[in-house]
Design a protein around this motif. Sequence first.
Motif, PDB file in Angstrom:
ATOM      1  N   GLN A 140       0.828  -1.205   0.000  1.00 37.50           N
ATOM      2  CA  GLN A 140       0.000   0.000   0.000  1.00 37.50           C
ATOM      3  C   GLN A 140       0.866   1.260   0.000  1.00 37.50           C
ATOM      4  O   GLN A 140       0.593   2.217  -0.738  1.00 37.50           O
ATOM      5  CB  GLN A 140      -0.916   0.021   1.219  1.00 37.50           C
ATOM      6  N   THR A 198     -16.166  -3.354  -4.570  1.00 40.49           N
ATOM      7  CA  THR A 198     -15.237  -2.746  -3.613  1.00 40.49           C
ATOM      8  C   THR A 198     -13.955  -3.569  -3.430  1.00 40.49           C
ATOM      9  O   THR A 198     -13.105  -3.209  -2.621  1.00 40.49           O
ATOM     10  CB  THR A 198     -15.914  -2.585  -2.241  1.00 40.49           C
ATOM     11  N   ASP A 241     -10.396  -4.638  -4.259  1.00 40.96           N
ATOM     12  CA  ASP A 241      -9.250  -4.063  -4.962  1.00 40.96           C
ATOM     13  C   ASP A 241      -8.448  -5.194  -5.614  1.00 40.96           C
ATOM     14  O   ASP A 241      -7.591  -5.825  -4.991  1.00 40.96           O
ATOM     15  CB  ASP A 241      -8.378  -3.292  -3.972  1.00 40.96           C
TER      16      ASP A 241
END
Length: 370
Positions: A215, A290, A292
Amino acid sequence: MQHRLIKTGLASLTAVILTIGVAACSSGSPADSSSSGSAISAKRCEENKAAGPITYLSGYQFQSSASILEYVAASKLGYFSDLCLTVQLKPGSGDTAQNTKLLASGQATVSAIAQQDLIQARANGIDIEGISSYSNAGLDILMTNPGITDLTQLDGQVVGHKGYVPASVEAMMVKAGVDWNSLKLVKEGYDPSVLPRKQDGLAALTGFISNEPNQLKAAGDKVTVWQPVKYGIPSSLGAMAVNPAFAKAHPTAVQDILRAALHAYDYCSASEANTEKCVGFAADLSGGATYDKKLNATIWKTETQVVADNPTHGQPLGGMDPANVTKLVDMLHQFQIVPDTVTGDQAAKWFDNSYITAIYSGDTLIWPAP
């Protein structure tokens, strides 16, 4: 010191049961299935059918992690059906303690349970059995900002965590010479950007190698990742456990659950296109919009690379290392997570490698089944 402890909790257990019951998914409609039982003998097919419905409980939702994505893919590709297995996929909440209880009670049949968590569960009287593990490396890591080049620089600094510092991370820091008692430990949320922003004066933050570093990289933030395995600290990755009563009654079904999952592991890892397809299966089960896909594909690639970089010595993929169990017991003793009465020899009996050895010829997975 702060550690995750496995405790009872009837109300939260009931909530998890209700949640996973609503979200259950059957393997009855595979995307790429051949005819049911096509990869198995008639005799073995009948043995597996006799096992009845099998409930697979994931570690955390349908995230594309090792021990999750390959089970989703085995269902959707028809591999379970090929072996005459009826497998229902249920998403776990991320609460390992609840997973161990659901498994012991028979409300789940197989579930992703780290070896160290299984040892802790058994020490607390929760009857489950380890049946496979992909690596002695783990996912727990410590992240620091680039200015930290030696872990002893953390002395007197603020270290963030998500409720506890994983034992493997603490063991790594202690082994590296960090003055543990000098640290200020603070609970942070699930946003890893708190580290590069130095929120609360953070110098380090715990995480998972396949999640937060990816991330932060995607956001353009640079951090240094410290892995316990590089300090010789024991752990496990992709470990699976089973309800012992089910395993005793249906050993071929346990073998073939693992066989189908490992076959799917190879499929999902074979190419970018296959990884994308497998992640798509998980996205569909998760509601799609939703989910990813890009991050989850990276999670799968990162975890399978950790497995490839840290193979279990002397074992095929999925085979467990008895020496690692002993090392885990020693580490859990070090931090008083399990009592000294739990010995390495005792803990070794809580893991059974026979299901894995039965499905391999050397290092080659036997597919189709006998």
